[in-house]
Design a protein around this motif. Structure first.
Motif, PDB file in Angstrom:
ATOM      1  N   THR A 163      -0.451   8.578   1.292  1.00 18.01           N
ATOM      2  CA  THR A 163      -0.020   9.900   0.822  1.00 18.01           C
ATOM      3  C   THR A 163      -0.839  10.987   1.499  1.00 18.01           C
ATOM      4  OG1 THR A 163       0.583   8.998  -1.342  1.00 18.01           O
ATOM      5  CG2 THR A 163       0.305  11.383  -1.188  1.00 18.01           C
ATOM      6  N   SER A 185       4.707  10.893   1.581  1.00 12.54           N
ATOM      7  CA  SER A 185       4.271   9.546   1.208  1.00 12.54           C
ATOM      8  C   SER A 185       5.091   8.491   1.929  1.00 12.54           C
ATOM      9  CB  SER A 185       4.402   9.336  -0.310  1.00 12.54           C
ATOM     10  OG  SER A 185       3.573  10.222  -1.015  1.00 12.54           O
ATOM     11  N   LYS A 186       4.435   7.388   2.237  1.00 13.00           N
ATOM     12  CA  LYS A 186       5.103   6.226   2.809  1.00 13.00           C
ATOM     13  C   LYS A 186       4.455   4.963   2.265  1.00 13.00           C
ATOM     14  CE  LYS A 186       7.171   7.537   7.243  1.00 13.00           C
ATOM     15  NZ  LYS A 186       7.210   7.262   8.691  1.00 13.00           N
ATOM     16  N   ASN A 187       5.294   3.996   1.950  1.00  9.24           N
ATOM     17  CA  ASN A 187       4.800   2.680   1.560  1.00  9.24           C
ATOM     18  C   ASN A 187       4.762   1.765   2.773  1.00  9.24           C
ATOM     19  OD1 ASN A 187       4.570   3.120  -1.319  1.00  9.24           O
ATOM     20  ND2 ASN A 187       6.800   3.143  -1.379  1.00  9.24           N
ATOM     21  N   TYR A 238      11.402   3.684   0.661  1.00  7.65           N
ATOM     22  CA  TYR A 238      11.390   4.573   1.833  1.00  7.65           C
ATOM     23  C   TYR A 238      12.825   4.908   2.205  1.00  7.65           C
ATOM     24  CZ  TYR A 238      10.584   6.517   6.463  1.00  7.65           C
ATOM     25  OH  TYR A 238      10.550   7.346   7.548  1.00  7.65           O
ATOM     26  N   LEU A 285      10.394  -2.131  -0.185  1.00  8.63           N
ATOM     27  CA  LEU A 285       9.497  -0.980  -0.221  1.00  8.63           C
ATOM     28  C   LEU A 285      10.289   0.318  -0.307  1.00  8.63           C
ATOM     29  CD1 LEU A 285       6.952  -2.025   2.543  1.00  8.63           C
ATOM     30  CD2 LEU A 285       6.943  -2.592   0.118  1.00  8.63           C
ATOM     31  N   TYR A 308       0.843  -1.189   0.000  1.00  4.48           N
ATOM     32  CA  TYR A 308       0.000   0.000   0.000  1.00  4.48           C
ATOM     33  C   TYR A 308       0.883   1.246   0.000  1.00  4.48           C
ATOM     34  CZ  TYR A 308      -3.532  -3.354   1.601  1.00  4.48           C
ATOM     35  OH  TYR A 308      -4.363  -4.432   1.722  1.00  4.48           O
ATOM     36  N   LYS A 309       0.313   2.356  -0.482  1.00  5.13           N
ATOM     37  CA  LYS A 309       1.013   3.633  -0.447  1.00  5.13           C
ATOM     38  C   LYS A 309       0.104   4.664   0.214  1.00  5.13           C
ATOM     39  CE  LYS A 309       3.547   7.019  -3.233  1.00  5.13           C
ATOM     40  NZ  LYS A 309       4.039   7.370  -4.580  1.00  5.13           N
TER      41      LYS A 309
END
Length: 647
Positions: free
Chosen positions: A236, A250-252, A563, A561, A233-234
């Motif tokens: 935002t 944003s973070k995954n 980041y 991922l 998932y992302k």
């Protein structure tokens, strides 16, 4: 008396006098003087945030200026170090490290410069992403600290996903909770939207409003699971106009969806600290759950559990053992001082424990040739001994030892922890109680329970499964965060399932997105093969680990991922760096004012060279010239007498 006889007498006098001086062996004092300059320690932040803040060239220029400054070199011994995730002595700068641990740098320096006069220049943006708070590092590092601050101190308007809290595993046809902490830096009122996507599909969204006083909020929500495997998932936080840093918006995150949970029963007739430690260790893996039952309660629920742990069984376990044998169920037996060995020997068909009515304390020694699954050495030799029943154990079926017994540093090559497989059933036996002390010692050693929990979790995973044993085992995760270390481990065994350190293992990696292929060797380290993949870019990968000499291979896949924690900052942490300088009787500077730093260091009277005198009391017998005089006088006298025909 002739001149020749006078010469002989003089030479003989010199010889006898020198020998008498040696016999008396007088001593004389020798004083030497040395000048000891203070050290100037330069610790440079080598993390990726320095590059993100566009400070790399300024840092390199400052390091070069310090290195080439003749006055500094005359006054100080210059010592250069870099730090990021690790700390090392070096002046080579790459700014590629994905984490920064400033506090760890001071811990290491405090060990090196305990007694010397060593002012320290800290070149950093002050943004720490790993370890304890460094603001009060002066309590452990007793040296003046001079922070050189990199980057802006201007506060920009910024929206940021501060933290995402989510479980690593979720269960099929269920919902898993997610907690997002979002923050705002600025003076006005702003409105944004928090959006979570899976691929191109929006699975959650919420409007958020911020102000100067209401500058953070916590968003809690649940997401459904629809298929087994890794779901990415992302999250935002939609940027606002003129926002400078959009990377931290944003973070995954990912979860691994599994079909069912592993249920484990711990059966005991009394309370013991081991029981709580076992539950915590097992349930540290979210795929496992533990229930405490007595021997009668579990009879009607036996099919609800994939593994049964029998803690110090006695005659109350008779019906349970009969049922476990009839159902051919996997089990873990833990012996201790309250175990009824007569009962266990009569009702257990796999081993027989000699009965002596005595106990002994045994420490653990890892068997590096253990083959069923990969075991890491978690410093077992440092663990307290377990209390065990004294006496030899005879197995009636083939078994493999994980840990040997060790008494006073001597291995007796008897199993302390062993596993066995018979008739499609897996079983393990731990011949000792007080394993709770191991978990506690592991925390003292590493400030975490993780290593012990992983060790015990592997035993539980092995016992709760009936997969066929393989000669090639590969240990990896389904997904990794881009800011962490990525290591794949493997074990290779010969046909007798003895660890084979002679094999060469290779890993073939395929980036599923770019289709790029890489072939890398696995390096033998301790009792396994390893490859470090931390340099891989975020993507999806498939891999195959294969042996060179034999046709054996194992395949799998994982995701990395996107980041980078070092790119979450807009400016320097000026206040914390300034406080660090104040606490340590130093001073702080901006990188553009580094000339002031050099002048202050050169003019500070606290940093003066010290002249030290060393008095040595030397015996004359150590003076080699005296022995040379004796040898010379005897030699000259002999040659003169020979020449004169007197010998």
């Amino acid at each position: 008396m002739s001149k020749l006889n006078m010469l002989f007498a003089f030479l003989r006098f010199i010889t006898i006098f020198s020998i008498l001086v040696l016999l008396i062996n007088p001593k004389f004092n020798q004083t030497t003087f040395t000048t000891e300059k203070p050290n100037l320690v330069i610790a440079v932040d080598n993390s990726n945030s320095i590059k993100h803040l566009n400070q790399t060239e300024k840092v390199k220029a400052l390091v070069e200026t310090i290195t080439d400054n003749t006055a500094l070199k005359n006054k100080f011994n210059l010592e250069f170090y870099t730090f990021g995730e690790t700390f090392k002595a070096s002046d080579s700068l790459t700014f590629l490290e994905n984490k920064s641990n400033i506090n760890e740098a001071f811990i290491q320096l405090s060990q090196i410069y305990k007694t010397s006069n060593s002012p320290t220049v800290l070149i950093s943006d002050g943004n720490q992403t790993l370890g304890n708070d460094y603001e009060f590092a002066s309590s452990i590092y007793k040296q003046p600290i001079y922070p050189v601050i990199l980057g802006d101190t201007i506060t920009y308007v910024d929206l940021k996903i501060q933290q995402l809290n989510v479980n690593k595993y979720a269960y099929l046809k269920n919902k898993f909770p997610v907690e997002a902490i979002v923050v705002y830096s600025g003076n006005g009122n702003v409105t944004s939207k928090f959006v979570v996507k899976k691929g191109n599909t929006v699975v959650f969204s919420k409007n958020v409003v911020f102000s100067k006083n209401n500058n953070s909020t916590i968003i809690n929500f649940n997401l459904p699971t629809s298929r087994v495997g890794v779901s990415v998932y992302k999250a935002t936080l939609i940027p606002i106009d003129n926002e400078k840093n959009k990377v931290n918006n944003s973070k995954n995150f990912a979860v691994e969806v599994i079909d069912q949970k592993t249920n484990i029963a711990i059966v005991s007739t009394f309370s013991h600290p081991d029981l709580g430690s076992l539950k915590k260790a097992i349930e540290s893996n979210e795929r496992s759950t533990v229930s405490f039952l007595d021997p009668k309660e579990i009879i009607s629920k036996i099919n609800d559990f994939q593994l049964v742990i029998l803690y110090q069984p006695n005659n109350k376990f008779k019906e349970l053992l009969v049922l476990l044998n009839a159902e051919n169920k996997n089990r873990l037996i833990i012996e201790g001082s309250k175990t009824d060995l007569n009962f266990l020997n009569e009702n257990n068909k796999t081993f027989d424990h000699e009965i002596t009515d005595q106990t002994e304390n045994y420490q653990a020694e890892l068997n590096i040739n253990y083959s069923p699954f990969l075991i890491d050495d978690i410093n077992f030799e440092s663990f307290p001994p377990l209390k065990s029943n004294y006496g030899s154990v005879v197995f009636a079926v083939p078994f493999q030892t994980i840990l040997y017994k060790n008494v006073n540093g001597i291995s007796i090559k008897e199993p302390l922890l062993a596993t066995l497989e018979t008739n499609g059933r897996r079983e393990a036996v731990l011949f000792g109680e007080n394993i709770w002390k191991w978990r506690s010692q592991n925390f003292l050693n590493s400030k975490s329970f993780t290593q012990f929990d992983d060790f015990f979790g592997k035993i539980v995973q092995y016992l709760a499964s009936n997969k066929k044993r393989s000669r090639l085992n590969v240990d990896y995760e389904s997904f990794y965060n881009g800011s962490g270390n990525i290591t794949i481990k493997a074990e290779f065994f010969d046909k007798n399932y003895v660890f084979d350190a002679r094999e060469s293992l290779q890993i073939k990696l395929i980036d599923k997105v770019s289709k790029e292929e890489k072939n890398l060797p696995l390096i033998l380290k301790n009792n396994n093969y390893q490859v470090d993949l931390s340099s891989l870019i975020p993507s999806e990968y498939s891999f195959t680990v294969s042996s060179t000499n034999e046709n054996l291979s194992k395949s799998g896949s994982f995701q990395i991922l996107q980041y980078n924690v070092e790119q979450q900052f807009l400016n320097a942490n000026y206040s914390k760096m300034q406080q660090l300088a104040t606490n340590s009787n130093g001073n702080s500077y901006f990188i553009d004012n580094s000339d002031d730093l050099l002048n202050d260091l050169l003019n500070d009277n606290r940093y003066q060279a010290i002249q030290k005198s060393h008095n040595n009391s030397l015996p004359l017998i150590d003076w080699e010239y005296l022995l040379g005089i004796i040898a010379l006088s005897l030699t000259v006298e002999w040659f003169l007498r020979k020449y004169s025909g007197l010998v």
